[in-house]
Design a protein around this motif. Structure first.
Motif, PDB file in Angstrom:
ATOM      1  N   LEU A   1       0.817  -1.219   0.000  1.00 40.71           N
ATOM      2  CA  LEU A   1       0.000   0.000   0.000  1.00 40.71           C
ATOM      3  C   LEU A   1       0.851   1.270   0.000  1.00 40.71           C
ATOM      4  O   LEU A   1       0.386   2.319  -0.432  1.00 40.71           O
ATOM      5  CB  LEU A   1      -0.945   0.001   1.200  1.00 40.71           C
ATOM      6  N   THR A   2       2.087   1.183   0.479  1.00 46.60           N
ATOM      7  CA  THR A   2       2.895   2.407   0.476  1.00 46.60           C
ATOM      8  C   THR A   2       3.862   2.488  -0.700  1.00 46.60           C
ATOM      9  O   THR A   2       4.526   3.505  -0.872  1.00 46.60           O
ATOM     10  CB  THR A   2       3.725   2.538   1.774  1.00 46.60           C
ATOM     11  N   THR A   3       3.967   1.438  -1.496  1.00 44.98           N
ATOM     12  CA  THR A   3       4.904   1.517  -2.622  1.00 44.98           C
ATOM     13  C   THR A   3       4.196   1.471  -3.978  1.00 44.98           C
ATOM     14  O   THR A   3       4.420   2.321  -4.823  1.00 44.98           O
ATOM     15  CB  THR A   3       5.934   0.374  -2.558  1.00 44.98           C
TER      16      THR A   3
ATOM     17  N   ILE B   1      -2.444   6.503  -7.423  1.00 47.27           N
ATOM     18  CA  ILE B   1      -3.415   7.509  -6.972  1.00 47.27           C
ATOM     19  C   ILE B   1      -2.960   8.903  -7.398  1.00 47.27           C
ATOM     20  O   ILE B   1      -3.741   9.693  -7.903  1.00 47.27           O
ATOM     21  CB  ILE B   1      -3.561   7.447  -5.438  1.00 47.27           C
ATOM     22  N   ASP B   2      -1.682   9.194  -7.189  1.00 46.77           N
ATOM     23  CA  ASP B   2      -1.184  10.533  -7.478  1.00 46.77           C
ATOM     24  C   ASP B   2      -0.389  10.507  -8.785  1.00 46.77           C
ATOM     25  O   ASP B   2       0.810  10.247  -8.797  1.00 46.77           O
ATOM     26  CB  ASP B   2      -0.285  10.998  -6.317  1.00 46.77           C
TER      27      ASP B   2
ATOM     28  N   PRO C   1       0.574   4.424  -4.129  1.00 44.91           N
ATOM     29  CA  PRO C   1       0.646   5.893  -4.240  1.00 44.91           C
ATOM     30  C   PRO C   1       0.840   6.441  -5.658  1.00 44.91           C
ATOM     31  O   PRO C   1       0.117   7.350  -6.048  1.00 44.91           O
ATOM     32  CB  PRO C   1       1.810   6.257  -3.318  1.00 44.91           C
ATOM     33  N   PRO C   2       1.760   5.898  -6.475  1.00 45.96           N
ATOM     34  CA  PRO C   2       1.895   6.471  -7.822  1.00 45.96           C
ATOM     35  C   PRO C   2       0.654   6.271  -8.680  1.00 45.96           C
ATOM     36  O   PRO C   2       0.432   7.043  -9.637  1.00 45.96           O
ATOM     37  CB  PRO C   2       3.104   5.734  -8.413  1.00 45.96           C
TER      38      PRO C   2
ATOM     39  N   SER D   1       0.638  12.804 -10.637  1.00 43.15           N
ATOM     40  CA  SER D   1       1.623  13.853 -10.883  1.00 43.15           C
ATOM     41  C   SER D   1       3.045  13.347 -10.653  1.00 43.15           C
ATOM     42  O   SER D   1       4.002  13.985 -11.057  1.00 43.15           O
ATOM     43  CB  SER D   1       1.347  15.070  -9.995  1.00 43.15           C
ATOM     44  N   TRP D   2       3.212  12.193  -9.992  1.00 44.24           N
ATOM     45  CA  TRP D   2       4.537  11.635  -9.761  1.00 44.24           C
ATOM     46  C   TRP D   2       5.232  11.292 -11.080  1.00 44.24           C
ATOM     47  O   TRP D   2       6.447  11.291 -11.159  1.00 44.24           O
ATOM     48  CB  TRP D   2       4.466  10.347  -8.920  1.00 44.24           C
TER      49      TRP D   2
ATOM     50  N   THR E   1       7.890  20.362  -6.734  1.00 46.44           N
ATOM     51  CA  THR E   1       6.737  19.464  -6.868  1.00 46.44           C
ATOM     52  C   THR E   1       7.185  18.188  -7.578  1.00 46.44           C
ATOM     53  O   THR E   1       8.195  18.212  -8.305  1.00 46.44           O
ATOM     54  CB  THR E   1       5.605  20.136  -7.661  1.00 46.44           C
ATOM     55  N   PRO E   2       6.454  17.076  -7.372  1.00 40.94           N
ATOM     56  CA  PRO E   2       6.892  15.795  -7.942  1.00 40.94           C
ATOM     57  C   PRO E   2       7.129  15.861  -9.454  1.00 40.94           C
ATOM     58  O   PRO E   2       8.031  15.198  -9.964  1.00 40.94           O
ATOM     59  CB  PRO E   2       5.742  14.850  -7.605  1.00 40.94           C
TER      60      PRO E   2
ATOM     61  N   ARG F   1       4.131  12.540 -14.319  1.00 39.61           N
ATOM     62  CA  ARG F   1       3.796  13.412 -15.439  1.00 39.61           C
ATOM     63  C   ARG F   1       4.740  14.613 -15.437  1.00 39.61           C
ATOM     64  O   ARG F   1       4.759  15.367 -14.465  1.00 39.61           O
ATOM     65  CB  ARG F   1       2.345  13.879 -15.294  1.00 39.61           C
TER      66      ARG F   1
END
Lengths: 57, 189, 469
Positions: free
Chosen positions: B26-28, B34-35, B31-32, B37-38, B103-104, B40
């Motif tokens: 769940l932490t690796t 869901i988000d 996240p990318p 922008s990591w 920002t990412p 893009r």
């Protein structure tokens, strides 16, 4: 910075609820199964007695 | 089942791995997803949404410079992140203009990443275009000639190697340039 | 062949028979680990000196700060601490299971491979072939060898556990098995999966690995040692085995979530930072249950610390563990993090965990184990005692000055009116004290090395002591 908090924070609440439920389930289950009896403490006395020699003293 | 838990090694293995994997996945992996922008690259044409600009991939020379930055372990003492702290935006700023936060989407082409964990020297996330090549040459030869009190090691083997030096400076000049926020002209050649 | 016979005889003999342990693997691992402790200690001193004299050795590319630092970190973590931990695991698992090690030959092969990895790492890191990821600096081919060595280690330990005579497993065995399983995943993520990611995604994987290298490798194996050697060296039973289980399972679940707290305020999603903070604070549960258990074990027996130097190392290690694991959750709070993150506080914190807590456990284990596996007495208990006080005083000097210096640095950074270079110059005295504290720690290491080597060499020359059993 864009705000991407909300959809995922609800996911987090759900997760925490599932974990809390799971913890409670296993606690009750272990009490019912007799895990908290005297037997499970035997091992801590046995580990003291398994020395094969007295070197190093 | 649980009454004998301490006697069953197989039950142990399954439980230990499952518990670990819950958080591990769940932490690796998640996240990318869901988000987005990591992954893009930064691009913005609308000044109303903040600084404009576009992140471009590194050139071959810049990548060679990045490799030198990595080889000499610059990243152990210089972070590359302007955090969401007022002091960071001031310190990364230039001539009275505050820097935008990192920002990412500004780091999509970075591998290995150079965010860093320790700030023995100043943060470099917005250093690109602030100092010219002559400054960097003098500084790499002996940092204390330009910054008295500095504890940065000298790097004569880079200063004396024009190919390596130019590559490294080319990389340094890209840092933090995707976002166009500075009012003045660059020193870059 | 011999091992197979041992399996059969192990099951056939009556439950009172005690197997004869040869401990060849433990000897190899422990002696090489202690030597690396000394060698990498020299590197550590040079690094500390470079903060005061930045031009020292500065014209030699292979000895520049940026190349010595990964050597120091990897050498201490994998050359000294993990090797010592593995050596002690090879010692205590067969004893807790009541059988011989599954295969001494496989164990010795693992030790040889491990030494090859460490020596290659020295060459690779000084040459600047750095993968560019913290704790994962080694290039891919060495990562593959580490995985091979870990599988050999894990196979040997699990096979020993599988044929154990004592069915109920003591908490140390749990922690050791946990370490082996979790390390496999953590190491693969940190050294292989990261190579397929870039930017923030890669940083997230990297910090999941960095954090869990400490949390799910050095913590569980260190606690396994403490759970074994505290009762053993004091000859007092553990306070509560059930409480130790709560500590174990909460560690297994909570630790892995906290990686993103290395990026607080940084360019990573806010909600991920919040999750990392939540779980970081939750870490107080596994830490306090463990520490309470150890203190309760010692209750009424603290005078043992006067005579048993192992217990001195162990119990001060427990105190350092408590402190370091109180700092950790507190750093994860956004307000505290804004002050201490990236400052010199952080090396103070990291050294208290790895030196103050886990190295102290490993040193205590080595002092307890080496005389026993060489069937002799410790060369000099008073030398071990001096080594303790050098490390203790040097360690405290190191930790405390860096905390104070880090706080000071953080306050200065948060006032942008102060030029950055002034915050560097201001730390000069702190780094000077750190250097001299490092020298004290190093003297402790020298005494420890001499004591252990003299015990081992003396053992081969003198008559073995009469077996009292």
């Amino acid at each position: 910075m864009q705000d991407y908090t909300y959809p995922s924070i609800f996911l987090a609440y759900l997760l925490f609820a599932v974990f809390a439920g799971g913890a409670l389930y296993f606690l009750i289950r272990s009490i019912k199964d007799g895990y908290w009896g005297k037997d499970s403490e035997e091992v801590k006395y046995r580990m003291l007695a398994d020395e094969e020699n007295k070197y190093g003293e | 089942m649980l009454g004998n838990a301490e006697k069953n090694a197989i039950l142990f293995v399954i439980a230990a791995v499952l518990l670990f994997l819950t958080g591990g996945l769940l932490t690796t992996l998640v996240p990318p997803l869901i988000d987005t922008s990591w992954g893009r690259p930064f691009e913005n044409d609308d000044p109303a949404k903040g600084p404009t600009g576009k992140l471009r991939p590194y050139t071959e020379q810049e990548l060679a410079g990045r490799e030198i930055y990595n080889r000499e372990g610059c990243w152990y003492c210089h972070t590359q992140q302007t955090r969401t702290l007022l002091a960071d935006t001031k310190r990364s700023g230039w001539r009275g203009v505050d820097s935008p936060i990192s920002t990412p989407d500004e780091f999509v082409y970075d591998a290995p990443h150079m965010f860093g964990t320790k700030r023995t020297g100043p943060d470099l996330s917005r250093v690109g275009g602030k100092y010219d090549s002559q400054w960097h040459l003098t500084h790499f030869r002996n940092p204390r000639d330009l910054v008295p009190g500095s504890i940065m090691p000298p790097f004569p083997w880079i200063a004396d190697n024009p190919e390596e030096f130019e590559a490294l400076v080319a990389y340094l000049q890209t840092l933090g340039r995707a976002k166009d926020w500075r009012p003045d002209q660059d020193y870059e050649d | 062949m011999d091992e197979k016979k041992a399996v059969h005889s192990g099951t056939a003999v009556s439950s009172t028979a005690v197997p004869v342990h040869t401990d060849t693997t433990a000897k190899w691992f422990l002696l090489s680990a202690v030597v690396y402790f000394f060698i990498v200690g020299i590197v550590a001193i040079i690094l500390a000196a470079k903060f005061i004299w930045p031009e020292m050795l500065g014209t030699v590319a292979t000895l520049t700060y940026g190349r010595l630092r990964p050597l120091h970190v990897n050498g201490m973590l994998f050359g000294w601490l993990l090797a010592a931990d593995m050596g002690l695991v090879y010692y205590l698992v067969p004893r807790l299971c009541g059988v011989k090690l599954w295969s001494e030959k496989l164990g010795v092969a693992t030790a040889i491979l491990w030494n090859f990895i460490i020596l290659s790492a020295v060459v690779v890191l000084l040459g600047g072939w750095n993968q560019g990821l913290e704790y994962a600096e080694l290039p891919l081919w060495l990562d593959v060898l580490v995985v091979v060595a870990w599988i050999m280690f894990g196979w040997n330990i699990f096979a020993t556990v599988a044929k154990r005579k004592y069915v109920q497993m003591y908490v140390s065995v749990w922690y050791i098995m946990g370490t082996i399983l979790w390390t496999a995943f953590v190491y693969l993520v940190g050294n292989f999966a990261v190579l397929f990611a870039t930017g923030v995604n890669q940083a997230n994987l990297n910090w999941m690995y960095v954090h869990n290298a400490v949390g799910l490798i050095f913590t569980p194996v260190g606690l396994a040692l403490a759970y074994y050697f505290i009762p053993k060296s004091g000859n007092i039973p553990l306070y509560s085995h059930k409480l130790s289980m709560i500590g174990f399972w909460s560690l297994a679940f909570i630790y892995v979530w906290t990686g993103a707290h290395h990026m607080l305020h940084g360019p990573i999603s806010q909600w991920l930072q919040t999750i990392a903070i939540f779980f970081s604070v939750m870490l107080l549960v596994p830490v306090w249950t463990v520490v309470y258990n150890f203190f309760a074990t010692m209750k009424g027996q603290w005078e043992l610390l006067q005579t048993r130097v192992e217990l001195k190392f162990l119990m001060s290690g427990v105190v350092f563990y408590l402190l370091t694991c109180f700092q950790g959750p507190m750093h994860s709070l956004r307000s505290v993090n804004a002050l201490v993150s990236k400052t010199d506080w952080i090396p103070g914190h990291a050294h208290m965990a790895v030196l103050g807590a886990f190295s102290f456990f490993a040193i205590a284990g080595t002092l307890y184990t080496v005389p026993r596996i060489f069937k002799t007495r410790l060369h000099s208990a008073s030398m071990a005692n001096w080594s303790f006080w050098f490390m203790m005083i040097g360690g405290l000097g190191f930790f405390v000055t860096l905390w104070l210096g880090g706080l000071w640095q953080g306050w200065q950074w948060n006032n942008p009116a102060i030029p950055f270079i002034d915050t560097v110059v201001a730390l000069g005295p702190v780094w000077t004290v750190r250097f001299f504290s490092g020298v004290l720690i190093f003297l402790g290491i020298v005494l420890f090395l001499y004591d252990i080597v003299a015990t081992a060499i003396g053992a081969s020359g003198s008559e073995p002591i009469e077996d009292a059993a």
